[in-house]
Design an enzyme around this catalytic site. Structure first.
Site, PDB file in Angstrom:
ATOM      1  N   GLU A 148      12.110 -11.522  18.498  1.00 44.84           N
ATOM      2  CA  GLU A 148      11.630 -11.446  17.076  1.00 44.84           C
ATOM      3  C   GLU A 148      10.253 -10.558  17.093  1.00 44.84           C
ATOM      4  OE1 GLU A 148      12.115 -15.361  15.614  1.00 44.84           O
ATOM      5  OE2 GLU A 148      14.109 -14.903  15.055  1.00 44.84           O
TER       6      GLU A 148
ATOM      7  N   GLU B  82      21.035 -13.245  15.854  1.00 47.05           N
ATOM      8  CA  GLU B  82      20.904 -14.582  15.884  1.00 47.05           C
ATOM      9  C   GLU B  82      21.730 -15.107  14.356  1.00 47.05           C
ATOM     10  OE1 GLU B  82      17.122 -16.216  16.102  1.00 47.05           O
ATOM     11  OE2 GLU B  82      16.636 -15.112  17.768  1.00 47.05           O
TER      12      GLU B  82
END
Length: 527
Positions: free
Chosen positions: A278, A371
């Site tokens: 991320e 995700e």
């Protein structure tokens, strides 16, 4: 997962001492190249030979490549020997002439074909002194390509020229206390193959697992997305606030990264390098990784983006002389074909859903979701085995004036990251659909019904848009390195939840399903 104290200190893996002769073999790099539509193939190998003695070493370097036919019967495909002289106290880099194979047995991801592996054995004999050192590794002939799909914007993977629709999961760690064993790794990876998954993402908050992990991914056909160690605990996020300047020692980080590449690069399952979770690494580290992992010209194909053009090598030398050179590097888990491709927080969600929501076009807008997660309560026996009696009480169901139920878990469940089976204002409590739970056994049994429906619908919904909107999805997460109460298909004691069977059904290579949004019957093939 709750932070584990001292998780970055001390010796945590095996320490072994190896004895060799005067000359030892270091870091062989195996690469396969293909021609004529995979009919002709070459095995390339470059290695380092170190002569630690004070005299010139005249050596015989041998390489043997064999394929297992049945049981203990092997077919030796190549046995070659090369005379080499190594000056005293020096390191010689030697590239073995490419070995030719006609129609080698190819390695395929799970669900696409066999996971054919060859045993490559290399040894060096010093004249008059016998064998000085030996090395062996299983190797799969295959070509992995990765690029951004023009129609969906998602990253697409091709193996041996065939597009692979990715259905897999996020791998956290085999065990939070680093009790890493070959037996547990084998069970872990076999579970994922049994769910018909074809990729595991080694999340940047974990570690590069031990070689046994990647070996079983080779054996069972799980492609690996390998992330480097850039995540929330080095960028100023989290509670307590982490150090925003990490990693503190950039040179040490890069030393570890390069060493990890050498450790893992010969595995057929390894498909992608990613800079961080991320986020992207600091500028200097990211620049170094892009340069170190630049693609050899023979592997360029469509694997690169325009921004990566300056990192493309024009070197025509043997591909095995590169640090890797055969797999794409992406700077972060939400860049370049993942999530929105720009690094915005556009992965997720991580909560209970109405099953029909997964089939709606509006549920997720980007081509590849790295995700997406949901619930994951295990069976009651696991809770009793891993928690004290005060953790055996089920959540309190508080009904609001709007009719939605809020689940209030006990403090132990809250500490273990419990995800409720309700979302007030959005999703009515799914446990209550089967009647109010009486006790722990009743609650956990009803939870398994929800686990099955939830994850079957998730994968069926994604597969319903295969290639038209999506190129892949990775579930957050498939397993827990501790006794967590969320996102898992088997618990820390390796007992499956019903979500395991929901995934196994939904991800079968040829599958008939009911679209819960349109009520159409769909027949889908991921072969």
């Amino acid at each position: 997962m709750c932070p584990i104290r001292d998780r970055n200190t001390g010796i945590w893996d095996e320490v072994s001492i190896c004895i060799t002769g005067a000359v030892n073999i270091t870091d062989p790099h195996l690469v396969s190249t293909f021609h004529d539509d995979f009919k002709r193939s070459y095995l390339h190998c470059t290695l380092q030979l170190e002569n630690k003695s004070s005299w010139l070493a005249d050596c015989s370097l041998k390489i043997q490549v064999s394929a297992e036919l049945e049981g203990d019967i092997c077919l030796v495909e190549h046995l070659q020997s090369y005379a080499i002289s190594i000056p005293p106290r020096s390191v010689l880099e030697y590239t073995i002439p490419p070995l030719f194979f006609y129609k080698p047995n190819l390695w395929w991801p799970n669900g696409m074909g066999k996971q054919s592996l060859y045993n490559v054995e290399i040894s060096v004999d010093v004249n008059g002194l016998g064998e000085s050192d030996a090395w062996s590794h299983y190797f799969g002939f295959r070509k992995v390509e990765s690029s951004i799909d023009d129609s969906t914007g998602g990253r697409i993977f091709k193996v041996n020229g065939e597009p692979i629709f990715i259905r897999g999961g996020n791998w956290i760690l085999s065990d939070g206390l680093l009790r890493l064993t070959k037996k547990r790794y084998m069970t872990d990876i076999k579970f994922h193959a049994d769910m018909n998954f074809n990729m595991l993402r080694c999340w940047g908050g974990g570690l590069a697992e031990r070689p046994d992990f990647y070996h079983f991914c080779d054996v069972y056909g799980l492609m690996v997305w390998q992330e480097f160690w850039i995540t929330g605990d080095v960028d100023g996020r989290g509670l307590p606030i982490s150090n925003p300047d990490g990693p503190l020692d950039h040179a040490l980080f890069l030393l570890c990264a390069r060493d990890t590449v050498k450790l893992l690069r010969n595995h057929a399952s390894l498909a992608l390098w990613v800079g961080g979770n991320e986020q992207v690494p600091p500028i200097d580290i990211n620049r170094a990784l892009k340069n170190d992992l630049k693609l050899h010209p023979m592997f360029l194909s469509n694997q690169t983006t325009k921004n990566q053009g300056k990192y493309l090598s024009q070197d025509p030398s043997d591909p095995s002389r590169y640090l890797d050179g055969t797999r794409a590097y992406v700077q972060g888990s939400m860049w370049d074909g993942f999530a929105d491709g720009k690094g915005d927080f556009t992965d997720g969600p991580y909560e209970i859903q109405h099953p029909e929501s997964f089939f709606k076009n509006s549920f997720y807008k980007y081509g590849f979701n790295p995700e997406v997660g949901s619930v994951g309560v295990p069976v009651a026996a696991t809770i009793r085995a891993t928690m004290p009696p005060e953790g055996w009480s089920i959540p309190i169901f508080k009904k609001g004036i709007d009719g939605y139920i809020e689940e209030v878990p006990n403090p132990i469940w809250d500490y273990h990251k419990y995800i409720p089976y309700s979302k007030p204002g959005k999703v009515h409590d799914q446990i209550e659909l089967y009647g109010h739970p009486k006790d722990l056994d009743d609650f956990c049994e009803k939870a398994q019904l929800i686990n099955y429906v939830q994850y079957r619908a998730l994968l069926e919904g994604w597969t319903s848009f295969m290639w038209t909107k999506f190129t892949g999805v990775l579930i957050w997460k498939t397993q827990n390195p501790w006794t967590g109460l969320r996102g898992q298909f088997y618990d820390h004691l390796q007992d499956q939840t019903a979500g395991f069977y929901g995934c196994r059904c939904a991800a079968e290579p040829i599958h008939v399903q009911l679209n819960l949004a349109s009520y159409n019957i769909e027949v889908l093939s991921a072969t």
